[in-house]
Design a protein around this motif. Sequence first.
Motif, PDB file in Angstrom:
ATOM      1  N   MET A 197     -11.066 -31.112 -14.860  1.00  0.00           N
ATOM      2  CA  MET A 197     -11.271 -32.536 -16.364  1.00  0.00           C
ATOM      3  C   MET A 197     -12.117 -33.361 -16.352  1.00  0.00           C
ATOM      4  SD  MET A 197      -9.614 -32.165 -20.546  1.00  0.00           S
ATOM      5  CE  MET A 197      -9.881 -30.414 -20.780  1.00  0.00           C
ATOM      6  N   THR A 198     -12.940 -33.798 -16.654  1.00  0.00           N
ATOM      7  CA  THR A 198     -13.426 -35.059 -16.963  1.00  0.00           C
ATOM      8  C   THR A 198     -13.418 -36.342 -17.477  1.00  0.00           C
ATOM      9  OG1 THR A 198     -15.812 -34.023 -16.533  1.00  0.00           O
ATOM     10  CG2 THR A 198     -16.009 -36.272 -17.248  1.00  0.00           C
ATOM     11  N   THR A 199     -12.824 -36.843 -16.879  1.00  0.00           N
ATOM     12  CA  THR A 199     -12.097 -38.304 -16.998  1.00  0.00           C
ATOM     13  C   THR A 199     -13.125 -39.460 -17.731  1.00  0.00           C
ATOM     14  OG1 THR A 199     -10.566 -38.904 -16.005  1.00  0.00           O
ATOM     15  CG2 THR A 199     -10.907 -40.788 -17.037  1.00  0.00           C
ATOM     16  N   THR A 200     -12.935 -39.808 -19.272  1.00  0.00           N
ATOM     17  CA  THR A 200     -14.163 -40.854 -19.642  1.00  0.00           C
ATOM     18  C   THR A 200     -12.998 -41.204 -19.702  1.00  0.00           C
ATOM     19  OG1 THR A 200     -15.008 -39.018 -20.805  1.00  0.00           O
ATOM     20  CG2 THR A 200     -15.350 -41.006 -22.217  1.00  0.00           C
ATOM     21  N   TRP A 201     -13.707 -43.255 -19.604  1.00  0.00           N
ATOM     22  CA  TRP A 201     -12.886 -44.176 -20.212  1.00  0.00           C
ATOM     23  C   TRP A 201     -13.363 -44.687 -21.516  1.00  0.00           C
ATOM     24  CZ3 TRP A 201      -9.844 -44.432 -16.723  1.00  0.00           C
ATOM     25  CH2 TRP A 201      -9.042 -43.163 -15.287  1.00  0.00           C
ATOM     26  N   THR A 202     -12.429 -45.530 -21.877  1.00  0.00           N
ATOM     27  CA  THR A 202     -12.479 -46.144 -23.404  1.00  0.00           C
ATOM     28  C   THR A 202     -12.183 -47.734 -23.408  1.00  0.00           C
ATOM     29  OG1 THR A 202     -11.004 -45.355 -24.720  1.00  0.00           O
ATOM     30  CG2 THR A 202     -12.280 -43.879 -24.196  1.00  0.00           C
ATOM     31  N   THR A 203     -13.077 -48.284 -24.509  1.00  0.00           N
ATOM     32  CA  THR A 203     -12.633 -49.739 -24.414  1.00  0.00           C
ATOM     33  C   THR A 203     -12.802 -49.752 -25.955  1.00  0.00           C
ATOM     34  OG1 THR A 203     -12.665 -52.272 -24.157  1.00  0.00           O
ATOM     35  CG2 THR A 203     -14.157 -50.902 -24.128  1.00  0.00           C
ATOM     36  N   VAL A 204     -12.073 -50.744 -26.847  1.00  0.00           N
ATOM     37  CA  VAL A 204     -12.746 -51.153 -28.228  1.00  0.00           C
ATOM     38  C   VAL A 204     -13.261 -52.527 -28.190  1.00  0.00           C
ATOM     39  CG1 VAL A 204     -12.058 -51.218 -31.017  1.00  0.00           C
ATOM     40  CG2 VAL A 204     -10.630 -49.076 -29.433  1.00  0.00           C
ATOM     41  N   LEU A 205     -14.439 -52.164 -28.973  1.00  0.00           N
ATOM     42  CA  LEU A 205     -15.232 -53.472 -29.006  1.00  0.00           C
ATOM     43  C   LEU A 205     -15.024 -54.705 -30.355  1.00  0.00           C
ATOM     44  CD1 LEU A 205     -17.825 -53.433 -27.016  1.00  0.00           C
ATOM     45  CD2 LEU A 205     -15.457 -54.370 -26.091  1.00  0.00           C
ATOM     46  N   LEU A 225     -16.019 -48.279 -30.482  1.00  0.00           N
ATOM     47  CA  LEU A 225     -15.368 -46.636 -30.304  1.00  0.00           C
ATOM     48  C   LEU A 225     -15.995 -47.239 -28.747  1.00  0.00           C
ATOM     49  CD1 LEU A 225     -12.755 -45.951 -28.004  1.00  0.00           C
ATOM     50  CD2 LEU A 225     -13.446 -43.753 -29.449  1.00  0.00           C
ATOM     51  N   VAL A 226     -16.186 -47.653 -27.346  1.00  0.00           N
ATOM     52  CA  VAL A 226     -16.958 -47.119 -26.332  1.00  0.00           C
ATOM     53  C   VAL A 226     -16.478 -46.353 -25.261  1.00  0.00           C
ATOM     54  CG1 VAL A 226     -18.963 -48.407 -25.105  1.00  0.00           C
ATOM     55  CG2 VAL A 226     -18.192 -49.660 -27.368  1.00  0.00           C
ATOM     56  N   ALA A 227     -17.077 -45.667 -24.577  1.00  0.00           N
ATOM     57  CA  ALA A 227     -16.694 -44.355 -23.604  1.00  0.00           C
ATOM     58  C   ALA A 227     -17.935 -44.218 -22.480  1.00  0.00           C
ATOM     59  CB  ALA A 227     -16.799 -43.446 -24.283  1.00  0.00           C
ATOM     60  N   ALA A 228     -17.503 -44.328 -21.389  1.00  0.00           N
ATOM     61  CA  ALA A 228     -18.220 -44.745 -20.257  1.00  0.00           C
ATOM     62  C   ALA A 228     -17.334 -43.154 -19.377  1.00  0.00           C
ATOM     63  CB  ALA A 228     -18.223 -45.536 -19.638  1.00  0.00           C
ATOM     64  N   GLY A 229     -17.732 -42.349 -18.687  1.00  0.00           N
ATOM     65  CA  GLY A 229     -17.696 -41.421 -17.158  1.00  0.00           C
ATOM     66  C   GLY A 229     -18.382 -42.521 -16.535  1.00  0.00           C
ATOM     67  N   ASP A 230     -18.161 -42.177 -14.834  1.00  0.00           N
ATOM     68  CA  ASP A 230     -19.038 -42.394 -13.387  1.00  0.00           C
ATOM     69  C   ASP A 230     -20.137 -42.175 -13.903  1.00  0.00           C
ATOM     70  OD1 ASP A 230     -16.489 -43.499 -12.496  1.00  0.00           O
ATOM     71  OD2 ASP A 230     -15.449 -41.193 -11.957  1.00  0.00           O
ATOM     72  N   TRP A 250      -9.581 -39.007 -22.094  1.00  0.00           N
ATOM     73  CA  TRP A 250     -10.042 -40.109 -22.639  1.00  0.00           C
ATOM     74  C   TRP A 250      -9.163 -41.305 -22.194  1.00  0.00           C
ATOM     75  CZ3 TRP A 250     -13.701 -41.808 -26.619  1.00  0.00           C
ATOM     76  CH2 TRP A 250     -15.069 -40.916 -26.960  1.00  0.00           C
ATOM     77  N   ARG A 251      -8.646 -42.848 -21.938  1.00  0.00           N
ATOM     78  CA  ARG A 251      -8.473 -43.372 -20.977  1.00  0.00           C
ATOM     79  C   ARG A 251      -9.087 -44.791 -20.869  1.00  0.00           C
ATOM     80  NH1 ARG A 251      -5.901 -40.251 -15.753  1.00  0.00           N
ATOM     81  NH2 ARG A 251      -4.786 -38.617 -17.425  1.00  0.00           N
ATOM     82  N   SER A 252      -8.251 -45.836 -21.550  1.00  0.00           N
ATOM     83  CA  SER A 252      -8.350 -46.581 -21.707  1.00  0.00           C
ATOM     84  C   SER A 252      -8.358 -47.573 -20.401  1.00  0.00           C
ATOM     85  CB  SER A 252      -7.235 -47.927 -22.927  1.00  0.00           C
ATOM     86  OG  SER A 252      -8.149 -48.743 -23.067  1.00  0.00           O
ATOM     87  N   ASP A 253      -9.630 -48.376 -20.630  1.00  0.00           N
ATOM     88  CA  ASP A 253      -9.931 -49.179 -19.306  1.00  0.00           C
ATOM     89  C   ASP A 253     -11.344 -50.017 -19.937  1.00  0.00           C
ATOM     90  OD1 ASP A 253     -10.566 -50.978 -17.132  1.00  0.00           O
ATOM     91  OD2 ASP A 253     -10.790 -48.322 -15.548  1.00  0.00           O
ATOM     92  N   ASP A 254     -10.707 -51.293 -19.871  1.00  0.00           N
ATOM     93  CA  ASP A 254     -11.383 -52.590 -20.660  1.00  0.00           C
ATOM     94  C   ASP A 254     -12.124 -52.753 -19.468  1.00  0.00           C
ATOM     95  OD1 ASP A 254     -10.692 -52.601 -22.644  1.00  0.00           O
ATOM     96  OD2 ASP A 254      -9.566 -54.110 -22.554  1.00  0.00           O
ATOM     97  N   ALA A 255     -11.804 -52.660 -17.974  1.00  0.00           N
ATOM     98  CA  ALA A 255     -12.490 -53.490 -16.341  1.00  0.00           C
ATOM     99  C   ALA A 255     -13.472 -52.129 -16.765  1.00  0.00           C
ATOM    100  CB  ALA A 255     -11.459 -53.523 -15.205  1.00  0.00           C
ATOM    101  N   HIS A 256     -13.343 -50.845 -16.746  1.00  0.00           N
ATOM    102  CA  HIS A 256     -14.931 -50.243 -15.732  1.00  0.00           C
ATOM    103  C   HIS A 256     -16.468 -50.834 -15.829  1.00  0.00           C
ATOM    104  CE1 HIS A 256     -17.301 -46.413 -15.575  1.00  0.00           C
ATOM    105  NE2 HIS A 256     -16.460 -45.823 -15.170  1.00  0.00           N
ATOM    106  N   PRO A 257     -17.106 -50.697 -14.913  1.00  0.00           N
ATOM    107  CA  PRO A 257     -18.609 -51.609 -14.804  1.00  0.00           C
ATOM    108  C   PRO A 257     -18.642 -51.147 -15.758  1.00  0.00           C
ATOM    109  CG  PRO A 257     -18.008 -50.277 -12.841  1.00  0.00           C
ATOM    110  CD  PRO A 257     -16.803 -50.016 -14.074  1.00  0.00           C
ATOM    111  N   VAL A 258     -19.398 -50.089 -16.291  1.00  0.00           N
ATOM    112  CA  VAL A 258     -20.019 -49.695 -17.322  1.00  0.00           C
ATOM    113  C   VAL A 258     -19.759 -50.224 -18.526  1.00  0.00           C
ATOM    114  CG1 VAL A 258     -21.303 -47.473 -18.367  1.00  0.00           C
ATOM    115  CG2 VAL A 258     -21.266 -47.223 -16.291  1.00  0.00           C
ATOM    116  N   LEU A 259     -18.672 -50.109 -19.007  1.00  0.00           N
ATOM    117  CA  LEU A 259     -18.455 -50.431 -20.390  1.00  0.00           C
ATOM    118  C   LEU A 259     -17.817 -52.012 -20.154  1.00  0.00           C
ATOM    119  CD1 LEU A 259     -15.044 -48.595 -20.683  1.00  0.00           C
ATOM    120  CD2 LEU A 259     -17.370 -48.180 -21.734  1.00  0.00           C
TER     121      LEU A 259
END
Length: 164
Positions: free
Chosen positions: A1-9, A17-22, A43-52
Amino acid sequence: MTTTWTTVLPSPVGDLLVAAGDDGLRAVLFTPHRHPPADRGTWRSDDAHPVLRTASEQLAAYFAGDLRAFDLPLAPRGSAFQLRVWEALRSIPYGGTASYGDLARRLGAPGAARAVGLANGRNPLSIVVPCHRVVGARGTLTGYAGGLERKRALLDLEAGALVL
């Protein structure tokens, strides 16, 4: 399953809700959002993901009136037709609008305004892929996944009539 990283701005038009993958940015969704993506994977929270982080910076610049075109790697999920419509949305200039019929003609399918409208309504990259710039045939505001009040605010911002 693909992981999608999220943050709420937080934004002037409500939380996003902003979401990014690799592979890039997958979603910018209003909370609530009328048509969230069906296939969300994990979906997992990650404020530090570079795309986010980059998306956050560019969205802040957009709302400040300092950014007119986003420069982000995009990775929306959709049908081949939806992807074509979402790409066509990116050709609508900042501060401009186009009708569903205009977009259908650009896609070489002049009778497909309704299908374009359905694809537009499923755009997972609100603001970044500017579905808010699509209006009815007579220039009237029509449906928007974030609600017509948000659509009007975004169009006013781009017209210079509103400072958020």
